[in-house]
Design a protein around this motif. Structure first.
Motif, PDB file in Angstrom:
ATOM      1  N   ARG A  50       0.890  -1.081  -0.050  1.00  0.00           N
ATOM      2  CA  ARG A  50      -0.015   0.076  -0.036  1.00  0.00           C
ATOM      3  C   ARG A  50       0.838   1.172   0.049  1.00  0.00           C
ATOM      4  NH1 ARG A  50      -3.649  -3.370   3.228  1.00  0.00           N
ATOM      5  NH2 ARG A  50      -5.691  -3.329   2.208  1.00  0.00           N
ATOM      6  N   GLN A  51       1.918   1.443   0.676  1.00  0.00           N
ATOM      7  CA  GLN A  51       2.841   2.440   0.812  1.00  0.00           C
ATOM      8  C   GLN A  51       3.310   2.607  -0.694  1.00  0.00           C
ATOM      9  OE1 GLN A  51       5.599   1.450   3.905  1.00  0.00           O
ATOM     10  NE2 GLN A  51       4.719   2.751   5.424  1.00  0.00           N
ATOM     11  N   SER A  52       3.928   1.651  -1.223  1.00  0.00           N
ATOM     12  CA  SER A  52       4.333   1.720  -2.607  1.00  0.00           C
ATOM     13  C   SER A  52       3.309   2.131  -3.563  1.00  0.00           C
ATOM     14  CB  SER A  52       4.850   0.409  -3.117  1.00  0.00           C
ATOM     15  OG  SER A  52       6.159   0.061  -2.166  1.00  0.00           O
ATOM     16  N   PHE A  53       2.098   1.676  -3.509  1.00  0.00           N
ATOM     17  CA  PHE A  53       1.029   1.988  -4.132  1.00  0.00           C
ATOM     18  C   PHE A  53       0.720   3.478  -4.156  1.00  0.00           C
ATOM     19  CE2 PHE A  53      -3.536   2.715  -4.881  1.00  0.00           C
ATOM     20  CZ  PHE A  53      -3.611   2.484  -6.172  1.00  0.00           C
ATOM     21  N   TYR A  54       0.734   3.853  -3.102  1.00  0.00           N
ATOM     22  CA  TYR A  54       0.323   5.492  -2.725  1.00  0.00           C
ATOM     23  C   TYR A  54       1.491   6.448  -2.846  1.00  0.00           C
ATOM     24  CZ  TYR A  54      -4.281   3.857  -1.078  1.00  0.00           C
ATOM     25  OH  TYR A  54      -5.469   3.149  -0.819  1.00  0.00           O
ATOM     26  N   SER A  55       2.708   5.618  -3.306  1.00  0.00           N
ATOM     27  CA  SER A  55       3.874   6.599  -3.576  1.00  0.00           C
ATOM     28  C   SER A  55       3.833   6.737  -5.240  1.00  0.00           C
ATOM     29  CB  SER A  55       5.057   6.079  -3.198  1.00  0.00           C
ATOM     30  OG  SER A  55       5.075   5.856  -1.991  1.00  0.00           O
ATOM     31  N   LEU A  56       2.887   5.990  -5.921  1.00  0.00           N
ATOM     32  CA  LEU A  56       2.986   6.434  -7.516  1.00  0.00           C
ATOM     33  C   LEU A  56       2.295   7.661  -7.697  1.00  0.00           C
ATOM     34  CD1 LEU A  56       1.314   2.775  -8.285  1.00  0.00           C
ATOM     35  CD2 LEU A  56       3.624   3.573  -8.836  1.00  0.00           C
ATOM     36  N   MET A  61      -1.955   5.942 -10.491  1.00  0.00           N
ATOM     37  CA  MET A  61      -2.984   5.088  -9.145  1.00  0.00           C
ATOM     38  C   MET A  61      -4.228   5.083  -9.589  1.00  0.00           C
ATOM     39  SD  MET A  61      -1.846   6.426  -5.589  1.00  0.00           S
ATOM     40  CE  MET A  61      -1.837   8.533  -5.710  1.00  0.00           C
ATOM     41  N   GLU A  62      -4.535   6.183 -10.250  1.00  0.00           N
ATOM     42  CA  GLU A  62      -6.086   6.018 -10.911  1.00  0.00           C
ATOM     43  C   GLU A  62      -6.585   4.952 -11.613  1.00  0.00           C
ATOM     44  OE1 GLU A  62      -7.146   9.862 -12.288  1.00  0.00           O
ATOM     45  OE2 GLU A  62      -6.735  10.840 -10.550  1.00  0.00           O
ATOM     46  N   ILE A  63      -5.357   4.759 -12.707  1.00  0.00           N
ATOM     47  CA  ILE A  63      -5.388   3.560 -13.579  1.00  0.00           C
ATOM     48  C   ILE A  63      -5.419   2.177 -12.872  1.00  0.00           C
ATOM     49  CG2 ILE A  63      -4.373   2.225 -15.434  1.00  0.00           C
ATOM     50  CD1 ILE A  63      -3.204   4.902 -16.154  1.00  0.00           C
ATOM     51  N   PHE A  69      -8.372  -3.386 -12.930  1.00  0.00           N
ATOM     52  CA  PHE A  69      -7.309  -3.866 -11.986  1.00  0.00           C
ATOM     53  C   PHE A  69      -7.430  -3.773 -10.425  1.00  0.00           C
ATOM     54  CE2 PHE A  69      -5.889  -1.471 -15.624  1.00  0.00           C
ATOM     55  CZ  PHE A  69      -5.125  -2.363 -16.457  1.00  0.00           C
ATOM     56  N   GLY A  70      -8.082  -2.751 -10.077  1.00  0.00           N
ATOM     57  CA  GLY A  70      -8.547  -2.574  -8.826  1.00  0.00           C
ATOM     58  C   GLY A  70      -7.627  -3.117  -7.653  1.00  0.00           C
ATOM     59  N   LEU A  71      -6.487  -2.645  -7.753  1.00  0.00           N
ATOM     60  CA  LEU A  71      -5.644  -2.848  -6.621  1.00  0.00           C
ATOM     61  C   LEU A  71      -5.776  -2.911  -5.313  1.00  0.00           C
ATOM     62  CD1 LEU A  71      -2.010  -2.461  -8.488  1.00  0.00           C
ATOM     63  CD2 LEU A  71      -3.296  -4.371  -8.188  1.00  0.00           C
ATOM     64  N   PRO A  72      -6.502  -1.818  -4.925  1.00  0.00           N
ATOM     65  CA  PRO A  72      -6.691  -1.506  -3.483  1.00  0.00           C
ATOM     66  C   PRO A  72      -7.780  -2.646  -3.049  1.00  0.00           C
ATOM     67  CG  PRO A  72      -6.833   0.635  -4.498  1.00  0.00           C
ATOM     68  CD  PRO A  72      -6.561  -0.292  -5.775  1.00  0.00           C
ATOM     69  N   LYS A  73      -8.576  -3.076  -3.763  1.00  0.00           N
ATOM     70  CA  LYS A  73      -9.495  -4.294  -3.702  1.00  0.00           C
ATOM     71  C   LYS A  73      -8.866  -5.388  -3.537  1.00  0.00           C
ATOM     72  CE  LYS A  73     -13.535  -2.241  -5.464  1.00  0.00           C
ATOM     73  NZ  LYS A  73     -14.678  -2.238  -6.270  1.00  0.00           N
ATOM     74  N   THR A  74      -7.812  -5.737  -4.324  1.00  0.00           N
ATOM     75  CA  THR A  74      -7.002  -6.810  -4.321  1.00  0.00           C
ATOM     76  C   THR A  74      -6.449  -6.826  -2.924  1.00  0.00           C
ATOM     77  OG1 THR A  74      -6.492  -7.013  -6.540  1.00  0.00           O
ATOM     78  CG2 THR A  74      -4.931  -8.031  -5.106  1.00  0.00           C
TER      79      THR A  74
END
Length: 414
Positions: A50-56, A61-63, A69-74
């Motif tokens: 999550r830290q890495s994701f929110y650093s994008l 991040m929106e994509i 994709f829905g990475l947060p849901k994953t």
């Protein structure tokens, strides 16, 4: 309940690891690793991602947050899977604390786990897939099937009802499935295991589960690599695939066994090369079965001598497995305990017999192993060339397949 008696290193009927400082340390480390599993798995698997994701960059991040994709849901789904696995870890921990009469609130055992212990608890939980999930049946059939067939062939002149008079030792019993299957086939069985991680888990699955498919397990949740579909990462399996107590009751009736399974099944805790060289074990067993075991030896001669000591004259040794020598110099480094999906890492990190054997080590090829077994007092009855493959805690849908071509042989003590 399947009352698997635990036999001590000295041959007694009770184990008190708390009386020995080193045993106490090892037990505390195992227990603490089960306690830490939930927090460590969440941190290493989802928190850091999550830290890495929110650093994008925000556009990226929106994509990745949107369909498909829905990475947060994953990450949320993986967290839920981790919690299910951790529920098993917590259950095993509570049982272990109760078994050894350890205060759950004591600070003496908390914080004792090392990084290697954390790796072992991950591997032990994943091993439930191999030994106690329906989906692991192909792995079991490839490895345990030939051993059971070999036993039935070696003792084919004995009626199933009288197999209870045939005593079988299973060193490196792990989570107890092979031992269970041997007992379920009517034989008298004693399993041996040195790892508290494995002993605690096998005790729970054999003695304290309440029915088939009573617990959910997510074996692949901790790795994000080599999935062809995201749903595969959060695949749920249910354990145990069979209810051990019920299955053994059925087999006793079907075989008309002269001894009930409760009288034919036990587990020993301790160092194989120490315990089974004790005088009381000389010529104690009709058969020894080893599965994915002999390559845990730093000194294979010590293993062979121990098997020879505890077998009766004419007794059989049935072996199946690869030769991933655990003490080989320059062996692959252990990977991060909550990111690896490697079956080789799972095999390396069992270390069931670390501490067995004196100083020194060596590695042999398969043909040399068979020649050494012959040299040390056995006749090779059968030695099958490699004709099949066997996975070890392997997701069959993964883009990375680690497969073994195990050797199978049967030897008879002269």
């Amino acid at each position: 309940m399947v009352p698997c008696e635990v036999v001590a290193d000295d041959g007694g009927s009770e184990v008190d690891p708390l009386s020995d400082p080193e045993e106490r340390r090892v037990l505390y480390s195992a227990l603490d690793s089960f306690r830490q599993y939930r927090q460590a798995a969440h941190y290493n698997t989802t928190h850091l991602r999550r830290q890495s994701f929110y650093s994008l960059p925000s556009a990226h991040m929106e994509i990745l947050a949107s369909t498909p994709f829905g990475l947060p849901k994953t990450l949320d789904a993986v967290d839920a899977a981790i919690d299910a696995n951790a529920d098993i870890a917590d259950t095993v921990l509570a049982l272990g604390l109760s078994m050894y009469d350890i205060d759950p609130d004591s600070t003496e055992w908390r914080g004792a786990a090392t990084s290697q212990d954390m790796d072992k608890v991950r591997s032990t939980i994943r091993q439930l897939y191999r030994d106690w999930a329906a989906e692991g049946a192909p792995e079991r059939e490839a490895c345990y099937g030939p051993i059971l067939a070999g036993l039935n062939e070696a003792f084919g002149d004995i009626a199933p009802a009288k197999r209870s008079h045939v005593s079988v030792l299973v060193p490196g019993a792990g989570l107890g499935r092979l031992a269970f299957e041997i007992c379920n086939a009517g034989y008298a069985m004693e399993g041996n295991e040195i790892s508290y991680h494995q002993l605690l888990m096998s005790n729970w699955i054999l003695n304290y589960t309440t029915g088939p498919k009573s617990h959910s397990l997510y074996p692949w949740a901790l790795s994000f690599s080599n999935h062809t579909h995201r749903s595969h990462q959060v695949q749920k399996v249910e354990v145990p695939d069979v209810f051990p107590a019920e299955e053994l009751e059925k087999s006793c009736r079907n075989l008309a066994s002269e001894l009930h399974a409760h009288q034919r099944m036990s587990m020993s805790s301790g160092d194989f090369c120490v315990l089974y060289k004790e005088p009381q074990y000389e010529g104690a067993f009709d058969a020894v079965t080893t599965c994915f075991f002999i390559d845990t030896a730093p000194n294979l001669i010590a293993y062979i001598e121990t098997v020879k000591h505890c077998l009766k004259p004419g007794g059989v040794w049935i072996n199946l497995g690869p030769l991933l020598w655990h003490f080989e110099s320059g062996s692959p480094e252990k990977k991060n305990s909550f990111s690896s999906s490697s079956s080789e890492t799972d095999r390396e990190n069992q270390d069931r017999n670390q501490g067995i054997g004196e100083s020194g080590s060596f590695e042999l090829a398969d043909d040399e192993v068979v020649k050494l077994v012959e040299h040390l007092g056995f006749d090779i009855v059968e030695h099958n060339p490699v004709v099949w493959e066997a996975g070890y805690i392997q997701d069959p849908r993964s883009m990375l397949q680690n497969m073994y071509k195990p050797s199978y042989w049967m030897a008879r003590k002269r």
